[in-house]
Enzyme design. Sequence first.
Site, PDB file in Angstrom:
ATOM      1  CB  CYS A 181       7.704  14.922   9.364  1.00 40.25           C
ATOM      2  SG  CYS A 181       6.736  16.411   9.057  1.00 40.25           S
TER       3      CYS A 181
ATOM      4  CG  HIS B 259       9.847  11.112   4.977  1.00 38.60           C
ATOM      5  ND1 HIS B 259       9.146  11.060   6.153  1.00 38.60           N
ATOM      6  CD2 HIS B 259       9.875  12.430   4.615  1.00 38.60           C
ATOM      7  CE1 HIS B 259       8.775  12.295   6.499  1.00 38.60           C
ATOM      8  NE2 HIS B 259       9.192  13.136   5.576  1.00 38.60           N
TER       9      HIS B 259
ATOM     10  CD  GLU C 280      12.512   8.378   1.494  1.00 39.77           C
ATOM     11  OE1 GLU C 280      11.528   8.983   1.053  1.00 39.77           O
ATOM     12  OE2 GLU C 280      12.444   7.508   2.383  1.00 39.77           O
TER      13      GLU C 280
ATOM     14  CE  LYS D 274       5.000  10.659   5.484  1.00 42.54           C
ATOM     15  NZ  LYS D 274       6.166   9.741   5.542  1.00 42.54           N
TER      16      LYS D 274
ATOM     17  CG  HIS E  92       3.440  14.023   5.966  1.00 41.76           C
ATOM     18  ND1 HIS E  92       3.842  13.239   7.029  1.00 41.76           N
ATOM     19  CD2 HIS E  92       4.472  14.863   5.701  1.00 41.76           C
ATOM     20  CE1 HIS E  92       5.047  13.610   7.403  1.00 41.76           C
ATOM     21  NE2 HIS E  92       5.460  14.588   6.619  1.00 41.76           N
TER      22      HIS E  92
ATOM     23  CG  PHE F  47       9.615  21.271   8.262  1.00 41.56           C
ATOM     24  CD1 PHE F  47       9.750  20.625   7.045  1.00 41.56           C
ATOM     25  CD2 PHE F  47       8.594  22.213   8.398  1.00 41.56           C
ATOM     26  CE1 PHE F  47       8.882  20.888   5.985  1.00 41.56           C
ATOM     27  CE2 PHE F  47       7.720  22.485   7.339  1.00 41.56           C
ATOM     28  CZ  PHE F  47       7.860  21.819   6.139  1.00 41.56           C
TER      29      PHE F  47
END
Lengths: 424, 78
Positions: free
Chosen positions: A173, A314, A325, A346, A351, A410
């Site tokens: 991502c 994010h 975050e 998002k 996403h 990830f």
Amino acid sequence: MRRVVITGLGAVTPLGGDLKSSWKNLISGKSGASSITKFDATDYPCTIACEVPLGEGLSANDGSFNASDWISPKDQKKIDTFILFGIAAAEMALKDSGWSPQNDEDSYRSGVGVGSGIGGLASIEKTALLLNEKGPRRVSPFFIPGALINLAAGQISIKNNLKGPNLAAVTACASGSHSIGEGAQMIKNNKADVMLVGGAEAAICPIGMAGFSASRALSTNFNNNPEKASRPYDRDRDGFVMGEGAGFLVLEEMEHALSRNVKIYGELKGYGVSGDAFHITSPSEDGDGAYRSILMAIEDAGINKEEINYVNAHGTSTPLGDEIELRAVERAFGGFAENLSMSSTKSSTGHLLGAAGAIEAVFSVMALNENIIPPTINLDNPSVETKIDLVPHKAKEKEIKSVLSNSFGFGGTNASLIFSHHYN
Amino acid sequence: MSDTLEKVQAIVVEHLGVEADKVTASASFIEDLGADSLDTVELVMAFEEEFGIEIPDDAAETILSVGDAINFIDSAKS
């Protein structure tokens, strides 16, 4: 020192088949989520996604996306949808920049960098089923070149005669953000003068939805109310909503852009990168990777922290990640955190995995130019207290000085980009 | 027009995106119809599927034109 400016933008998102319609819907607080139409998802734990709106496209001028506006029907069958979205958004950005190589030297100095999280997953799935049913002789010769991640960059380079660096960052991502950051490095290090960079993704397919559901990443509580499912920072969030699309920027060496006398949207000032070395899917609990990525970007930009007043987060709407975050941003900005507005687009787009960082960079640059901060929709009840303005529900007018955009993937891979107004 | 020619024409038009009147017996897939090497592989697969025949790789290499394809298909069917 060679400086990198932005001279073109393009996007295909769940909010629209082009940047104009995507941006308009984004700042109006619309959601791109609905029940999945691409396949029958009835039996899946998550039955919703943010799909790119298909329709008549350019001729209808209604913000829909029509593949045939960008590539002939016979060639559409030879490429996965992620490449299709990439080709379209890249052409939009290139057209916006007005850049087109006129000779060999122009062409050699113009490159492409396109990331994707998973690449041609739907094609792989379909071909595996065909192989199982009909055997190896029925596998198309276009299967591999239609599914490989770097073939987005390959196709775009062929279509536009761009013979400079040709790259594909694959960092889940964070792929879009890394492609932009690495593309800027190509210009700074004098390997290219122009880089067409971005990310593309199209993983809303049975195996994609089943896989992300199995890793407990997707929202499952809002199948009957899709528009409410993506709700970063809200106490009722329960996972992300899968999106698809592509975002592109034309990065250009500053003097090169100035000599063309074209619109400059801003400057890519800072790029930070780090790894968590912690867990395959979870971010490090103390947000250390995010924190170091942000600090590196600020240092790279050579600006003071107080010059950044908008963060495009994010913020995927997963229970764990959002707060980690948020704490990392608070820690990085210290006393200046209270000046910050931080929203997660998002909440509207879902996403987009490997395209997320790319469309968010595009939105960040738009925010910088329009002085409008897109909202975090569905943020009814923040799960934690913070001094940072999370821009709930409604877009906000604010004089933006610089924007920080974060992406985390990830594997524990992090990227941060800083965009500022361009001054000579 | 033979049945085979008609079907071959339809397949070539669909896969290569060319006008039907260009798909004559003497037309070469690569030189006249703009195919690349991967397109020709896919065409052979489409012929196999349409006509229910098997075209071995060494035979496929000799099928360079629309006429070659029709001849191979007709002899394989008979």
